[in-house]
Scaffold this motif. Sequence first.
Motif, short mmCIF file in Angstrom:
data_model
loop_
_atom_site.label_atom_id
_atom_site.label_comp_id
_atom_site.label_asym_id
_atom_site.label_seq_id
_atom_site.Cartn_x
_atom_site.Cartn_y
_atom_site.Cartn_z
N ASP A 334 -4.01 7.82 -3.90
CA ASP A 334 -5.36 7.35 -3.57
C ASP A 334 -5.74 7.83 -2.17
O ASP A 334 -4.88 8.07 -1.31
CB ASP A 334 -5.43 5.82 -3.61
N SER A 335 -7.03 7.93 -1.94
CA SER A 335 -7.52 8.39 -0.65
C SER A 335 -7.33 7.32 0.41
O SER A 335 -7.82 6.20 0.29
CB SER A 335 -9.00 8.75 -0.76
N LEU A 336 -6.59 7.66 1.45
CA LEU A 336 -6.44 6.82 2.64
C LEU A 336 -6.73 7.69 3.86
O LEU A 336 -6.42 8.89 3.86
CB LEU A 336 -5.03 6.24 2.72
N PRO A 337 -7.30 7.12 4.90
CA PRO A 337 -7.65 7.95 6.07
C PRO A 337 -6.43 8.51 6.76
O PRO A 337 -5.37 7.89 6.79
CB PRO A 337 -8.39 6.96 6.97
N ARG A 338 -6.57 9.71 7.29
CA ARG A 338 -5.51 10.30 8.10
C ARG A 338 -5.78 9.93 9.55
O ARG A 338 -6.90 9.94 10.02
CB ARG A 338 -5.48 11.82 7.93
N GLY A 339 -4.71 9.61 10.26
CA GLY A 339 -4.85 9.15 11.63
C GLY A 339 -4.16 7.81 11.79
O GLY A 339 -3.49 7.32 10.86
N ALA A 340 -4.28 7.21 12.98
CA ALA A 340 -3.62 5.94 13.28
C ALA A 340 -4.65 4.87 13.57
O ALA A 340 -5.59 5.10 14.35
CB ALA A 340 -2.69 6.11 14.48
N MET A 341 -4.47 3.70 12.96
CA MET A 341 -5.48 2.64 13.07
C MET A 341 -4.86 1.28 12.77
O MET A 341 -3.87 1.19 12.03
CB MET A 341 -6.61 2.91 12.07
N PRO A 342 -5.44 0.21 13.32
CA PRO A 342 -5.06 -1.13 12.87
C PRO A 342 -5.43 -1.31 11.40
O PRO A 342 -6.32 -0.64 10.88
CB PRO A 342 -5.89 -2.06 13.77
N CYS A 343 -4.75 -2.23 10.74
CA CYS A 343 -4.95 -2.41 9.30
C CYS A 343 -6.15 -3.30 9.02
O CYS A 343 -6.02 -4.44 8.56
CB CYS A 343 -3.68 -2.98 8.66
N VAL A 344 -7.33 -2.77 9.31
CA VAL A 344 -8.58 -3.46 8.99
C VAL A 344 -9.46 -2.51 8.18
O VAL A 344 -9.48 -1.31 8.43
CB VAL A 344 -9.34 -3.93 10.25
N GLY A 345 -10.13 -3.05 7.17
CA GLY A 345 -11.02 -2.24 6.36
C GLY A 345 -10.33 -1.29 5.41
O GLY A 345 -10.97 -0.41 4.84
N LEU A 346 -9.03 -1.44 5.22
CA LEU A 346 -8.27 -0.54 4.36
C LEU A 346 -8.04 -1.10 2.96
O LEU A 346 -7.73 -0.35 2.03
CB LEU A 346 -6.91 -0.22 5.00
N LEU A 347 -8.17 -2.42 2.82
CA LEU A 347 -7.92 -3.08 1.54
C LEU A 347 -9.03 -4.09 1.26
O LEU A 347 -9.60 -4.67 2.18
CB LEU A 347 -6.58 -3.83 1.57
N THR A 348 -9.31 -4.31 -0.02
CA THR A 348 -10.19 -5.40 -0.41
C THR A 348 -9.33 -6.64 -0.68
O THR A 348 -8.11 -6.56 -0.81
CB THR A 348 -10.98 -5.05 -1.68
N VAL A 349 -9.99 -7.78 -0.78
CA VAL A 349 -9.27 -9.00 -1.15
C VAL A 349 -8.59 -8.80 -2.51
O VAL A 349 -7.45 -9.23 -2.72
CB VAL A 349 -10.22 -10.21 -1.19
N GLU A 350 -9.28 -8.13 -3.42
CA GLU A 350 -8.73 -7.90 -4.76
C GLU A 350 -7.49 -7.01 -4.69
O GLU A 350 -6.51 -7.26 -5.41
CB GLU A 350 -9.79 -7.29 -5.66
N ASP A 351 -7.52 -5.96 -3.86
CA ASP A 351 -6.33 -5.11 -3.67
C ASP A 351 -5.14 -5.96 -3.23
O ASP A 351 -4.02 -5.81 -3.73
CB ASP A 351 -6.58 -4.06 -2.58
N TYR A 352 -5.41 -6.81 -2.27
CA TYR A 352 -4.35 -7.62 -1.67
C TYR A 352 -3.77 -8.61 -2.68
O TYR A 352 -2.56 -8.68 -2.88
CB TYR A 352 -4.92 -8.37 -0.47
N LEU A 353 -4.66 -9.37 -3.32
CA LEU A 353 -4.19 -10.42 -4.22
C LEU A 353 -3.55 -9.87 -5.49
O LEU A 353 -2.77 -10.56 -6.15
CB LEU A 353 -5.34 -11.36 -4.57
#
Length: 366
Positions: A334-353
């Motif tokens: 799946d497409s994920l951004p390249r680079g370094a970042m805090p883990c915000v805006g990368l998952l939805t609540v549905e992804d997580y649960l």
Amino acid sequence: MHTILVIGGYGFFGERICEALARLEGVRLLIGGRDIARARIVTTRLGLEPSHGIAIDARATELAQRFRDLGVDSVIHTAGPFQRQDYAVARASIAAGANYIDLADGRDFVAGIEQLNAEASERGVFVTSGASSLPALSSAVVDRYLSRFSRLDSIRHGIGSGARSPGLATMQGVFGYCGKPFRRLVDGHWQTARGWLDLRRYPFPEPVGNRLLGSCDVPDLDLFPRRYPDVRTVTFHAGFASAPGHLVVWMASQLVRVGLISSILPLAAPLHAISRWLEPFVSDKGGMFVSLEGVGLDGKPQKLDWHLVAARNHGPYIPCGAAIALARKLVRGDSLPRGAMPCVGLLTVEDYLATLQEFDIHEVPA
């Protein structure tokens, strides 16, 4: 096959993450840490080849070459406490061309991961810090409900744990700031709060009920004002399943505040041992809340309360959800951004649960 190395894979959160990844198709799972015997006990329990349990020291100078030799595609770093670490593991992962995910809860550590962005972008790898309940799940909840507000003024959130005590490293990270000052945004001004003070009672939905909570220093206190610039208040509180246990930590934090002791870190190991002994006598229920206040789309004041409730001591699986969800994305391509970042805006609540469906954990939507 996508090779994932979990550093600290026999630890409190690491072993739970390995349980999920061992069942994931297309994954070659390596369980690493300084104690190879413990690593191989977990590989045996999960039905993996013993050779998938490896000895690895996160402080080794040749760590990047070790990752290359192992053919690692992604590293999940669970061996805290992160408050006393630098970015050596993340840098080694980048140098080896491997993605990097950690479960850090240290405020400065998580926010500071962005300093590696240029290196990670150049190598074309995904690097993120704070893949846990905070800020991964908390930010996903805010993002879900943001469109219901014309202006979001306040984010107040917190966690009440169940009986199952976290690992000693996690407790050491938490106890490190007990009674110590930190900054948080309240009514548009940066104010000083102190760790585990500001005592209050929060009414979680049943079967959790009322819990004592204290103020905590977490990454969200920096990240949320940056991500949601209209917000004027961001607070976070946490508490233990045992009210007497929480009051012990509160009183010890008061001693730090008035200068009678410098830190309660020396108490971490004995309190951890006591809490493990008391587990059968304490509630196995826990919960998380995110309360949002502001102005609704109709111009009227609006308040939304979201909750997550866990029973049967399944709460400790919640912090593992982000790393598992991100690993699934990496394995699927799946497409994920390249680079370094805090883990915000990368998952939805549905992804997580989706990573927690087999457990006694349920959402109470706002």
